[in-house]
Design an enzyme around this catalytic site. Structure first.
Site, PDB file in Angstrom:
ATOM      1  N   ARG A   3       0.829  -1.220   0.000  1.00 16.27           N
ATOM      2  CA  ARG A   3       0.000   0.000   0.000  1.00 16.27           C
ATOM      3  C   ARG A   3       0.862   1.268   0.000  1.00 16.27           C
ATOM      4  NH1 ARG A   3      -5.663  -0.658   1.240  1.00 16.27           N
ATOM      5  NH2 ARG A   3      -6.155  -2.716   0.442  1.00 16.27           N
ATOM      6  N   ASP A  21      -6.523  -3.223  -7.785  1.00 18.18           N
ATOM      7  CA  ASP A  21      -7.073  -3.796  -6.562  1.00 18.18           C
ATOM      8  C   ASP A  21      -7.317  -5.284  -6.751  1.00 18.18           C
ATOM      9  OD1 ASP A  21      -8.156  -2.776  -3.766  1.00 18.18           O
ATOM     10  OD2 ASP A  21      -9.416  -4.421  -4.449  1.00 18.18           O
ATOM     11  N   TYR A  62     -14.325 -12.482   0.250  1.00 21.01           N
ATOM     12  CA  TYR A  62     -15.072 -11.282  -0.166  1.00 21.01           C
ATOM     13  C   TYR A  62     -16.342 -11.661  -0.920  1.00 21.01           C
ATOM     14  CZ  TYR A  62     -11.548  -7.956   1.322  1.00 21.01           C
ATOM     15  OH  TYR A  62     -10.715  -7.191   2.086  1.00 21.01           O
ATOM     16  N   ARG A  98      -3.897   6.695   0.055  1.00 21.86           N
ATOM     17  CA  ARG A  98      -4.463   7.852   0.755  1.00 21.86           C
ATOM     18  C   ARG A  98      -3.521   8.666   1.613  1.00 21.86           C
ATOM     19  NH1 ARG A  98      -9.248   4.205   2.756  1.00 21.86           N
ATOM     20  NH2 ARG A  98      -7.423   2.869   2.682  1.00 21.86           N
ATOM     21  N   ARG A 125      -7.594  11.560  -6.391  1.00 18.46           N
ATOM     22  CA  ARG A 125      -8.770  10.858  -5.869  1.00 18.46           C
ATOM     23  C   ARG A 125      -9.939  11.814  -5.613  1.00 18.46           C
ATOM     24  NH1 ARG A 125     -12.381   8.267  -4.120  1.00 18.46           N
ATOM     25  NH2 ARG A 125     -12.348   6.563  -2.623  1.00 18.46           N
TER      26      ARG A 125
HETATM   27  O1  CP3 Z   1       0.176   0.560  -3.283  1.00 18.70           O
HETATM   28  C1  CP3 Z   1      -0.325  -0.595  -3.382  1.00 18.70           C
HETATM   29  O2  CP3 Z   1      -0.167  -1.479  -2.507  1.00 18.70           O
HETATM   30  C2  CP3 Z   1      -1.010  -0.963  -4.656  1.00 18.70           C
HETATM   31  C3  CP3 Z   1      -2.415  -0.914  -4.710  1.00 18.70           C
HETATM   32  C4  CP3 Z   1      -3.325  -1.873  -3.967  1.00 18.70           C
HETATM   33  C5  CP3 Z   1      -4.651  -1.495  -3.638  1.00 18.70           C
HETATM   34  N1  CP3 Z   1      -5.289  -2.590  -3.122  1.00 18.70           N
HETATM   35  C6  CP3 Z   1      -5.264  -0.180  -3.858  1.00 18.70           C
HETATM   36  C7  CP3 Z   1      -6.344   0.243  -2.953  1.00 18.70           C
HETATM   37  C8  CP3 Z   1      -3.166  -3.208  -3.588  1.00 18.70           C
HETATM   38  C9  CP3 Z   1      -1.942  -4.085  -3.683  1.00 18.70           C
HETATM   39  C10 CP3 Z   1      -4.417  -3.639  -3.062  1.00 18.70           C
HETATM   40  C11 CP3 Z   1      -4.672  -5.024  -2.608  1.00 18.70           C
HETATM   41  C12 CP3 Z   1      -5.847  -5.279  -1.773  1.00 18.70           C
HETATM   42  N2  CP3 Z   1      -7.118  -4.847  -1.963  1.00 18.70           N
HETATM   43  C13 CP3 Z   1      -5.834  -6.129  -0.658  1.00 18.70           C
HETATM   44  C14 CP3 Z   1      -4.643  -6.913  -0.171  1.00 18.70           C
HETATM   45  C15 CP3 Z   1      -3.728  -6.044   0.583  1.00 18.70           C
HETATM   46  C16 CP3 Z   1      -4.053  -5.967   2.018  1.00 18.70           C
HETATM   47  O3  CP3 Z   1      -4.254  -4.844   2.503  1.00 18.70           O
HETATM   48  O4  CP3 Z   1      -4.081  -7.031   2.659  1.00 18.70           O
HETATM   49  C17 CP3 Z   1      -7.134  -6.160  -0.136  1.00 18.70           C
HETATM   50  C18 CP3 Z   1      -7.598  -6.914   1.072  1.00 18.70           C
HETATM   51  C19 CP3 Z   1      -7.946  -5.353  -0.978  1.00 18.70           C
HETATM   52  C20 CP3 Z   1      -9.406  -5.095  -0.872  1.00 18.70           C
HETATM   53  C21 CP3 Z   1      -9.716  -3.685  -0.565  1.00 18.70           C
HETATM   54  N3  CP3 Z   1      -9.392  -2.606  -1.364  1.00 18.70           N
HETATM   55  C22 CP3 Z   1     -10.418  -3.193   0.537  1.00 18.70           C
HETATM   56  C23 CP3 Z   1     -10.943  -4.041   1.671  1.00 18.70           C
HETATM   57  C24 CP3 Z   1     -10.514  -1.795   0.388  1.00 18.70           C
HETATM   58  C25 CP3 Z   1     -11.267  -0.832   1.257  1.00 18.70           C
HETATM   59  C26 CP3 Z   1     -10.612  -0.601   2.550  1.00 18.70           C
HETATM   60  C27 CP3 Z   1      -9.570   0.457   2.416  1.00 18.70           C
HETATM   61  O5  CP3 Z   1      -8.403   0.202   2.749  1.00 18.70           O
HETATM   62  O6  CP3 Z   1      -9.971   1.551   1.997  1.00 18.70           O
HETATM   63  C28 CP3 Z   1      -9.812  -1.449  -0.785  1.00 18.70           C
HETATM   64  C29 CP3 Z   1      -9.651  -0.079  -1.295  1.00 18.70           C
HETATM   65  C30 CP3 Z   1      -8.289   0.290  -1.821  1.00 18.70           C
HETATM   66  N4  CP3 Z   1      -7.496  -0.451  -2.650  1.00 18.70           N
HETATM   67  C31 CP3 Z   1      -7.645   1.536  -1.588  1.00 18.70           C
HETATM   68  C32 CP3 Z   1      -6.428   1.505  -2.296  1.00 18.70           C
HETATM   69  C33 CP3 Z   1      -5.365   2.588  -2.408  1.00 18.70           C
HETATM   70  C34 CP3 Z   1      -8.242   2.697  -0.786  1.00 18.70           C
HETATM   71  C35 CP3 Z   1      -8.329   3.781  -1.762  1.00 18.70           C
HETATM   72  C36 CP3 Z   1      -9.329   4.817  -1.740  1.00 18.70           C
HETATM   73  O7  CP3 Z   1     -10.440   4.700  -1.216  1.00 18.70           O
HETATM   74  O8  CP3 Z   1      -8.929   5.820  -2.345  1.00 18.70           O
END
Ligand code: CP3
Length: 344
Positions: free
Chosen positions: A23, A72, A147, A27, A36
């Site tokens: 990540r 994602d 999920y 944000r 965003r």
């Molecule tokens: O920088 C990076 O790591 C690359 C981008 C990336 C994202 N998601 C972007 C994202 C990666 C590698 C992921 C993987 C991902 N997505 C995982 C595995 C990683 C981990 O944390 O264990 C999981 C479980 C998800 C599913 C997911 N995506 C959820 C549950 C959520 C909502 C909760 C949250 O953190 O907001 C997301 C949203 C998400 N994916 C965001 C980002 C940058 C939040 C972005 C936003 O709202 O602008």
């Protein structure tokens, strides 16, 4: 091209320990927030120009040794028939969660070249400009299935586990489909140019070792089998998996990721020194005082003891409230504290 990260994946000697952050885009970065502000997460993921820009943002600002594709985990579920949206402040919300054998039957296979064409285009664009390796990724079958079944985030994974126990055939069918999708999708990412891949099994730590072996391991192994014959290094990561590390190793991965709950040396003993390890600084340390953060970085590096095959990372993703300067400092410290003496 900076090859420290790929050398460490292969357990070759390095001039300093490579570092990147799960990540690392997102944000906590003002320049991400700026993009965003006028677009949804899904719009950024689907528009290669924006996804390229957001992938590059942390690479410009932080001394990371690898970039991770901005996308994602959940994106490939949509063309499989599992439609969802991200709800502000809550996370993903699926329209029709999978709760029965009949529901599993509506989960369709995809051709990633077609269904994920926008992501593959992002990868090709990134490869033209990056000077560090690019990491592609997928979700592991258990985490993707959780999920699909829960329909959104969960604390107990009760619906997922209830389906595993009461409808094991439907569960195994669902996970086999997800494994084949994820395997084909990773291959497509590799063909498009990613230099390494990570399999995120973020929530598999909710299983005990026996359930892991029965309900998750066979499918994760099936996913990794799609990579047989390729030389691209793979990383296999989960959260809360201290008791599962030997089983995760068996499922696959050249490098196994550990979270912060277990000291890194202890984790590496469990994984075995014939595999690499990634981790494992507690992400919340970046929210605390500098001295404590620095001591945490020192501790992880001391436990890795400069053995070839350590990739420095957090034990899970960068938290949204983290300051950019804390992330920058950690990357710089990792390099200076771990610099190997130059050959005499
Ligand atoms: O920088 C990076 O790591 C690359 C981008 C990336 C994202 N998601 C972007 C994202 C990666 C590698 C992921 C993987 C991902 N997505 C995982 C595995 C990683 C981990 O944390 O264990 C999981 C479980 C998800 C599913 C997911 N995506 C959820 C549950 C959520 C909502 C909760 C949250 O953190 O907001 C997301 C949203 C998400 N994916 C965001 C980002 C940058 C939040 C972005 C936003 O709202 O602008």
């Amino acid at each position: 091209m900076n090859d420290r990260f790929l050398r460490a994946c292969r357990r070759e000697p390095v001039d300093a320990t490579p570092v990147w952050f799960m990540r690392q885009a997102g944000r906590y970065m003002p320049e991400y927030q700026a993009i965003r502000a006028s677009r949804s997460l899904l719009q950024i993921c689907r528009e290669p120009e924006l996804a390229i820009e957001v992938t590059l943002q942390p690479v410009r600002r932080i001394a990371v040794d690898a970039a991770i594709l901005f996308s994602d985990l959940l994106l490939p579920l949509e063309p499989m028939g599992l439609t969802f949206d991200f709800v502000k402040g809550e996370g993903p919300a699926f329209d029709n969660p999978v709760r029965s054998a009949a529901d599993v039957e509506r989960v369709r296979p995809i051709d990633p070249a077609d269904a994920m064409a926008h992501v593959l285009e992002t990868i090709r664009g990134l490869k033209e400009v990056l000077t560090v390796p690019l990491i592609g990724f997928v979700g592991a079958p258990f985490t993707l299935a959780s999920y699909a079944v829960e329909g959104g985030p969960s604390k107990s994974f009760a619906l997922t586990k209830a389906m595993m126990y009461t409808e094991p055939e439907a569960w195994h069918t669902l996970c086999a489909r997800l494994a084949d999708m994820a395997g084909a999708y990773l291959r497509a990412q590799i063909e498009a140019g990613v230099d390494a891949v990570q399999v995120f099994d973020s929530w598999v730590g909710h299983l005990d070792a026996r359930d892991y072996r029965e309900f998750a391991l066979p499918h994760t192994r099936r996913l990794f089998a799609h990579l047989d014959g390729l030389s691209t290094p793979s990383i296999h990561f989960g959260v809360g998996t201290s008791m599962l590390l030997p089983d995760m190793r068996e499922a696959g991965g050249d490098v196994i990721g550990a979270d912060w709950r277990i000291p890194l040396d202890r984790a590496w003993d469990l994984i075995g020194h014939d595999r690499g390890i990634q981790g494992n600084l507690d992400p919340t340390l970046l929210l605390g005082p500098t001295g404590r953060l620095r001591a945490g970085v020192e501790d992880v590096l001391a436990r890795a003891a400069q053995r070839p095959g350590h990739i420095f990372n957090l034990g899970h993703g960068v938290l949204p409230m983290t300051s950019l300067s804390a992330v920058q400092r950690v990357a710089e410290w990792v390099h200076t504290m771990s610099a190997r003496p130059a050959d005499a």
